[in-house]
Design an enzyme around this catalytic site. Structure first.
Site: not given
Ligand code: JS2
Length: 275
Positions: A100, A181
């Site tokens: 992420c 993400c």
């Protein structure tokens, strides 16, 4: 026995020559078939060796199982009849921890993006994961009735839609985008008229799978050279924004290749933004 007709002795010699000729031809055919089989087998072993060596560079994977999940998608099949779903078992066999805030997508910037990501751990492209690394830069296909992997005489990217290489990249790109993400980055090419194309993998597969339940923002890095043809005001980026999930914030920065190079040389310690 008539004048001029070969005698029995000559007839038997002629028969022997014919038998020897046929035998010789048969031996030649067998030798050629064995050589071809050995070359094809060698092709498969060479490709498999590269694949497994690359897989072993990543911890936590059973590379024999990963290989089997990969080759089942195309071996023994018409090389124009391999849909992207054929690689579902391969994707299932190569789960990866999404990075992420460090995931990098790209389009028409393969060399510059990998030169950039190779110099630090600040960003991760699909090709930096086991999902993409095992097949990056390779060509492969199968053929009906054969258990071999071929690396020549395979359909090209545009020869047919469901070819083994194109379906592979479509499928793994979808998996990589599904995992996108946090703050996600995408590097586009400011040296072409249309840096964003709805027909590209980035435009037709990855962008459409970005989801605001996982992603906060999409940061476009428009890489410009001395005579930029396009920048963040390019019309094609309006199309990109219309396709982007409305819950994801959109940013765009024009960055020269020189600035990228200088920054990536310095950011080997800290992942400060280069734009
Ligand atoms: C890698 C290959 C090969 O975001 C990127 C990546 O995730 C990639 O998988 O797909 C996106 C780039 O594709 P796009 O937008 O069609 O850009 P492009 O520069 O026109 O196409 C580059 C080729 C992408 C698929 N691909 N990716 N490594 O060896 C490879 N071979 C192919 N065909």
């Amino acid at each position: 026995m008539e004048q001029g007709e070969p005698g029995p002795r000559k007839k038997s010699w002629r028969r022997r020559y014919i038998v020897l000729g046929v035998l010789g031809a048969l031996v030649l055919i067998v030798v050629i078939a064995v050589v071809v089989a050995l070359v094809l087998r060698n092709d498969t072993l060479q490709f498999k060796g590269i694949f497994i060596d690359r897989c072993k560079k990543f911890n936590g994977y059973d590379c024999k199982k990963v290989w089997e999940a990969f080759e089942q998608a195309y071996v023994g099949r018409d090389p124009c009849d391999v849909p992207m779903e054929a690689y579902d078992p391969f994707v299932a066999a190569t789960p990866f921890e999404p990075a992420c805030n460090r995931m990098m997508f790209w389009s028409k910037t393969k060399d510059v993006v990998h030169e950039f990501t190779a110099k630090s751990d600040c960003f991760v492209t699909l090709e930096d994961t086991v999902l993409g690394a095992v097949a990056d830069g390779l060509i492969w296909c199968g053929k009906e009735g054969s258990s071999e992997t071929f690396t020549t005489d395979c359909p090209g990217w545009r020869d047919c839609v469901n070819n083994p290489v194109r379906s592979f990249w479509n499928r793994v790109s979808a998996a990589f985008a599904d995992a996108a993400c946090g703050n996600v980055t995408a590097m586009l090419n400011g040296s072409i008229e249309t840096p964003f194309s709805s027909q590209s993998i980035f435009g037709s597969i990855e962008l459409l799978r970005f989801n605001s339940t996982r992603m906060e923002s999409l940061n476009i890095v428009m890489v410009t050279q001395k005579n930029p043809v396009a920048n963040c005001t390019n019309e094609s980026l309006n199309i990109l924004q219309r396709k982007l999930d409305k819950g994801i914030q959109y940013y765009c920065n024009d960055v020269s290749e020189a600035q990228l190079e200088e920054c990536s040389n310095n950011s080997q310690t800290t992942c400060g933004a280069c734009w």
